[in-house]
Scaffold this motif. Sequence first.
Motif, PDB file in Angstrom:
ATOM      1  N   TYR A 164       0.849  -1.185   0.000  1.00 36.59           N
ATOM      2  CA  TYR A 164       0.000   0.000   0.000  1.00 36.59           C
ATOM      3  C   TYR A 164       0.887   1.237   0.000  1.00 36.59           C
ATOM      4  O   TYR A 164       1.847   1.326   0.775  1.00 36.59           O
ATOM      5  CB  TYR A 164      -0.886  -0.019   1.247  1.00 36.59           C
ATOM      6  N   ASP A 165       0.556   2.165  -0.894  1.00 34.32           N
ATOM      7  CA  ASP A 165       1.330   3.400  -0.967  1.00 34.32           C
ATOM      8  C   ASP A 165       0.392   4.578  -0.715  1.00 34.32           C
ATOM      9  O   ASP A 165      -0.401   4.941  -1.588  1.00 34.32           O
ATOM     10  CB  ASP A 165       1.982   3.504  -2.349  1.00 34.32           C
ATOM     11  N   GLU A 192       2.076  -1.366   4.292  1.00 35.22           N
ATOM     12  CA  GLU A 192       2.521  -0.342   3.344  1.00 35.22           C
ATOM     13  C   GLU A 192       3.775  -0.792   2.604  1.00 35.22           C
ATOM     14  O   GLU A 192       4.460  -1.723   3.029  1.00 35.22           O
ATOM     15  CB  GLU A 192       2.786   0.977   4.083  1.00 35.22           C
TER      16      GLU A 192
END
Length: 240
Positions: A164-165, A192
């Motif tokens: 996840y960004d 992330e």
Amino acid sequence: MHSICIANQKGGVGKTTTAIHLALGAAWSGLHVLLCDLDAQANATSGLGLEPSASTPPRAQPSGREGLDVLFLGRHLQRPERDVRSVLQSALPETGFDLAIFDCPPAFGPATDAGLDLADSVIIPIQCEYFAMEGLTQILSSIQGSERRRGRPLDLLGILLTLYDPGEAVSMEVAEEVRRNFPEAVFSSRIERDPKFVEASSFGKALYEYDLSSPGAWEYLLLTREVLRDVRKQAGTQAV
Ligand code: ADP
Ligand code: MG
């Protein structure tokens, strides 16, 4: 023993990273864990700095970490689904382990099917990228196929959002779409993108061992806690 299959037919979505960190996280919390490497590429084995050697019959090897053993199936994975399933089944120790984690290859096929058929529950890591939903639909129908074969339900422990960004719109959009479609099934822990994962694995280490203070390490420890809580709730016992 409870067994969890980590599956998604797409490569590079964080299956192996999840398998390693969940297995070691559970071992750190005091469980005796067997990490089963069902990918011929042996990423889970080598990601922990171990030599991938598969004996006949396959046997678990100590990982050098307390409470964690690794079982690599190697060439046994090249066989038809029924054979892979029986090799895995007979290699799983009857006693002595609290938790088994199956790291599946990035494809549908004998190894993924065997993992789904033998597991008590499944975790689907998905990368927050376009087409994640399409891939998710396919793996969910593969789970249904496994349920028909084995004649009993396979518990979807959760969908795990990985890579996840927060700076990328697509990450947020995909995460929202998945949560909207599967409101009950998505883990609240989310992983992330953290460049330290690649560094750690190049040293044959889990991120916990390489840089415990990095965000990725904390996120996987939180996920471990969430998973163990769900498994205990589902089993209605403190056995795991
Ligand atoms: P899979 O097993 O689904 O093919 P991996 O777990 O091997 O995926 O991950 C693919 C690559 O991405 C590996 O190089 C891994 O170190 C890296 N990776 C996995 N998770 C993350 C993350 N959260 N942040 C950055 N890199 C990651
Ligand atoms: Mg992998």
